[in-house]
Design a protein around this motif. Sequence first.
Motif, PDB file in Angstrom:
ATOM      1  N   ALA A 265       0.836  -1.205   0.000  1.00  0.00           N
ATOM      2  CA  ALA A 265       0.000   0.000   0.000  1.00  0.00           C
ATOM      3  C   ALA A 265       0.871   1.255   0.000  1.00  0.00           C
ATOM      4  CB  ALA A 265      -0.931  -0.006   1.209  1.00  0.00           C
ATOM      5  N   ARG A 266       1.934   1.237   0.791  1.00  0.00           N
ATOM      6  CA  ARG A 266       2.805   2.413   0.859  1.00  0.00           C
ATOM      7  C   ARG A 266       3.607   2.579  -0.438  1.00  0.00           C
ATOM      8  NH1 ARG A 266       2.034   4.723   5.381  1.00  0.00           N
ATOM      9  NH2 ARG A 266       1.644   3.624   7.353  1.00  0.00           N
ATOM     10  N   GLN A 267       4.074   1.483  -0.995  1.00  0.00           N
ATOM     11  CA  GLN A 267       4.811   1.559  -2.264  1.00  0.00           C
ATOM     12  C   GLN A 267       3.909   2.080  -3.382  1.00  0.00           C
ATOM     13  OE1 GLN A 267       6.123  -2.480  -2.656  1.00  0.00           O
ATOM     14  NE2 GLN A 267       7.661  -2.300  -1.039  1.00  0.00           N
ATOM     15  N   THR A 268       2.655   1.622  -3.392  1.00  0.00           N
ATOM     16  CA  THR A 268       1.724   2.060  -4.435  1.00  0.00           C
ATOM     17  C   THR A 268       1.402   3.540  -4.280  1.00  0.00           C
ATOM     18  OG1 THR A 268       0.776  -0.167  -4.487  1.00  0.00           O
ATOM     19  CG2 THR A 268      -0.490   1.591  -5.531  1.00  0.00           C
ATOM     20  N   ALA A 269       1.220   3.987  -3.041  1.00  0.00           N
ATOM     21  CA  ALA A 269       0.956   5.406  -2.801  1.00  0.00           C
ATOM     22  C   ALA A 269       2.130   6.256  -3.282  1.00  0.00           C
ATOM     23  CB  ALA A 269       0.693   5.644  -1.324  1.00  0.00           C
ATOM     24  N   ALA A 270       3.358   5.786  -3.042  1.00  0.00           N
ATOM     25  CA  ALA A 270       4.539   6.526  -3.508  1.00  0.00           C
ATOM     26  C   ALA A 270       4.632   6.517  -5.027  1.00  0.00           C
ATOM     27  CB  ALA A 270       5.798   5.916  -2.893  1.00  0.00           C
ATOM     28  N   TRP A 271       4.248   5.406  -5.644  1.00  0.00           N
ATOM     29  CA  TRP A 271       4.315   5.273  -7.104  1.00  0.00           C
ATOM     30  C   TRP A 271       3.372   6.251  -7.802  1.00  0.00           C
ATOM     31  CZ3 TRP A 271       0.505   3.330 -10.535  1.00  0.00           C
ATOM     32  CH2 TRP A 271       0.958   3.072 -11.830  1.00  0.00           C
ATOM     33  N   LEU A 272       2.187   6.482  -7.228  1.00  0.00           N
ATOM     34  CA  LEU A 272       1.230   7.375  -7.888  1.00  0.00           C
ATOM     35  C   LEU A 272       1.249   8.794  -7.320  1.00  0.00           C
ATOM     36  CD1 LEU A 272      -1.413   7.718  -5.822  1.00  0.00           C
ATOM     37  CD2 LEU A 272      -1.977   5.461  -6.706  1.00  0.00           C
ATOM     38  N   ASP A 273       2.276   9.110  -6.516  1.00  0.00           N
ATOM     39  CA  ASP A 273       2.355  10.398  -5.826  1.00  0.00           C
ATOM     40  C   ASP A 273       2.871  11.480  -6.768  1.00  0.00           C
ATOM     41  OD1 ASP A 273       2.317  12.313  -3.872  1.00  0.00           O
ATOM     42  OD2 ASP A 273       4.044  11.534  -2.759  1.00  0.00           O
TER      43      ASP A 273
ATOM     44  N   VAL B 189      -3.385   4.143 -12.916  1.00  0.00           N
ATOM     45  CA  VAL B 189      -3.066   4.296 -11.495  1.00  0.00           C
ATOM     46  C   VAL B 189      -4.176   3.721 -10.619  1.00  0.00           C
ATOM     47  CG1 VAL B 189      -1.464   6.221 -11.723  1.00  0.00           C
ATOM     48  CG2 VAL B 189      -3.898   6.690 -11.587  1.00  0.00           C
ATOM     49  N   GLU B 190      -5.420   3.825 -11.080  1.00  0.00           N
ATOM     50  CA  GLU B 190      -6.536   3.244 -10.325  1.00  0.00           C
ATOM     51  C   GLU B 190      -6.395   1.724 -10.230  1.00  0.00           C
ATOM     52  OE1 GLU B 190      -6.684   5.702 -12.437  1.00  0.00           O
ATOM     53  OE2 GLU B 190      -8.435   7.004 -12.169  1.00  0.00           O
ATOM     54  N   LEU B 191      -5.955   1.103 -11.333  1.00  0.00           N
ATOM     55  CA  LEU B 191      -5.747  -0.344 -11.314  1.00  0.00           C
ATOM     56  C   LEU B 191      -4.700  -0.750 -10.289  1.00  0.00           C
ATOM     57  CD1 LEU B 191      -5.825  -1.290 -15.106  1.00  0.00           C
ATOM     58  CD2 LEU B 191      -7.414  -2.071 -13.346  1.00  0.00           C
ATOM     59  N   ARG B 192      -3.604   0.014 -10.226  1.00  0.00           N
ATOM     60  CA  ARG B 192      -2.553  -0.325  -9.262  1.00  0.00           C
ATOM     61  C   ARG B 192      -3.046  -0.117  -7.831  1.00  0.00           C
ATOM     62  NH1 ARG B 192      -1.096  -1.559 -13.594  1.00  0.00           N
ATOM     63  NH2 ARG B 192      -2.257  -3.337 -12.817  1.00  0.00           N
ATOM     64  N   ALA B 193      -3.850   0.903  -7.608  1.00  0.00           N
ATOM     65  CA  ALA B 193      -4.415   1.105  -6.272  1.00  0.00           C
ATOM     66  C   ALA B 193      -5.321  -0.060  -5.900  1.00  0.00           C
ATOM     67  CB  ALA B 193      -5.184   2.425  -6.218  1.00  0.00           C
ATOM     68  N   LEU B 194      -6.112  -0.527  -6.861  1.00  0.00           N
ATOM     69  CA  LEU B 194      -6.969  -1.686  -6.603  1.00  0.00           C
ATOM     70  C   LEU B 194      -6.151  -2.948  -6.400  1.00  0.00           C
ATOM     71  CD1 LEU B 194     -10.000  -1.131  -9.011  1.00  0.00           C
ATOM     72  CD2 LEU B 194      -9.943  -0.886  -6.527  1.00  0.00           C
ATOM     73  N   ASP B 195      -4.998  -3.052  -7.057  1.00  0.00           N
ATOM     74  CA  ASP B 195      -4.124  -4.207  -6.829  1.00  0.00           C
ATOM     75  C   ASP B 195      -3.676  -4.259  -5.371  1.00  0.00           C
ATOM     76  OD1 ASP B 195      -4.268  -5.098  -9.433  1.00  0.00           O
ATOM     77  OD2 ASP B 195      -2.378  -4.174 -10.068  1.00  0.00           O
ATOM     78  N   ALA B 196      -3.318  -3.099  -4.828  1.00  0.00           N
ATOM     79  CA  ALA B 196      -2.887  -3.061  -3.421  1.00  0.00           C
ATOM     80  C   ALA B 196      -4.038  -3.440  -2.504  1.00  0.00           C
ATOM     81  CB  ALA B 196      -2.366  -1.666  -3.074  1.00  0.00           C
ATOM     82  N   LEU B 197      -5.226  -2.947  -2.808  1.00  0.00           N
ATOM     83  CA  LEU B 197      -6.403  -3.309  -2.016  1.00  0.00           C
ATOM     84  C   LEU B 197      -6.708  -4.792  -2.153  1.00  0.00           C
ATOM     85  CD1 LEU B 197      -8.860  -2.476  -0.283  1.00  0.00           C
ATOM     86  CD2 LEU B 197     -10.056  -1.915  -2.424  1.00  0.00           C
ATOM     87  N   ALA B 198      -6.582  -5.316  -3.377  1.00  0.00           N
ATOM     88  CA  ALA B 198      -6.874  -6.734  -3.616  1.00  0.00           C
ATOM     89  C   ALA B 198      -5.905  -7.646  -2.874  1.00  0.00           C
ATOM     90  CB  ALA B 198      -6.829  -7.029  -5.116  1.00  0.00           C
TER      91      ALA B 198
END
Length: 433
Positions: free
Chosen positions: A186-194, A238-247
């Motif tokens: 989750a933290r890596q994904t947040a940094a990736w789309l920041d 970016v939405e897909l990657r956020a959903l990947d972290a949630l998934a």
Amino acid sequence: MSDYIWKKASSAEVDGRVMRFLAGEDVVLDRELLPFDIRASRAHAQGLARIGVLSQEQADAMDDSLRTLARRFEDGEFVLDSRYEDGHSAIEAWLIESLGDIGARIHAGRSRNDQVAVALRLYMKDRLGRLARACEAIAAVCLDRAEREADQVLPGHTHLQQAMPSSLGLWWAGHAEAFIDDVALARQTAAWLDASPLGTASGFGVNFPLDRDGVAADLGFDRLVVNPQYAQNSRGKVELRALDALAAATSDLRRISWDLSLFASQEFGFVRVDPAFCTGSSIMPNKLNPDTVELLRSLHAVVVGARMELESVLSLPSGYQRDLQDTKPPLLRAFARGLDGLAILPDLLASLSWQQDRMREAIAPELHATDRANELVQAGLAFRDAYRQSASEMETLSQRTPEQSNEARRSPGGCANLLLDRLNQRLKSLQMQ
């Protein structure tokens, strides 16, 4: 609202049914995004002042008005409803109503395209932060119980068949490490789309020397989405990657829920789910059903369905397409449901009552066969020879205890060497990021 923000004197009247179709769920969905849209509008106004498109006095008046809008929205005094086409038009209408011509200047240097893009990135950063904190809380409960119940025996299963003696410590630590990984993702994904797309407008840049870096910093972004075309092409990606972290988190939630569903059944009888997380049957007076566990188990389907829905929208050429409007519903729906479910899990896990006698009784003598094979290996036999000899000695295993088996498993991470200190340290380091 009588007019749309895109309406021109030459515009023909649009059929009301068409407008309802075009707007879709935007007004309802944008209630989730409006606070982020307001934040971005405040930063945009200050950025326009820094390049002289607005005076500082005008930008400050906008800031005061937008603060008021945010407060009234939070208090329920302002309602985003069918008067507006979407949240973006509501903000502009509010500013024009409260500030007149000054309010009409807010849209210089931006488009609804980059407005929604920046609001969504701010939303995803916020929700990924919540996801990380939810997984931290789950992992913390698991680690606490792993330490307290490290020596309690539990039958280990593979293929849903009994395999070897195990322990609650190993079971809890296994789930703890899964959710620690989910914190990291989750933290890596947040940094990736920041990255801020604000100031790219409709995907081609604008005619002003916008202070994009300054506005991005004001909004707490680490960097810019530099290219205007990519600011639009990254929508959905970016939405897909956020959903990947949630998934990832809801997949681990599904697995632990499955374990509890099995362990709580009368056939296993290993654990008792607190009645606060159960309901009764409408017809069978004897029933107490672990409904919370079951619905947590199915929650991953919501996230996977949202991801597939979003993926299906994205077969598009470069640039903005109106189809991208349909990437919002699955994203918002999945995070709303997913975070609600994950927030329940720490209290549910903390309240579980294990039935130690039942778990110990369930461990049959043949589950010690692997221990015997490993003892023979330590005595000098090749493993395959030890395997066959152990298989022929099943009747000699009845005097062994699960505690002896677990105590002998001293490999790093094994029942007698859980390395909980390493897992706790990794969790703490992630919490400090």
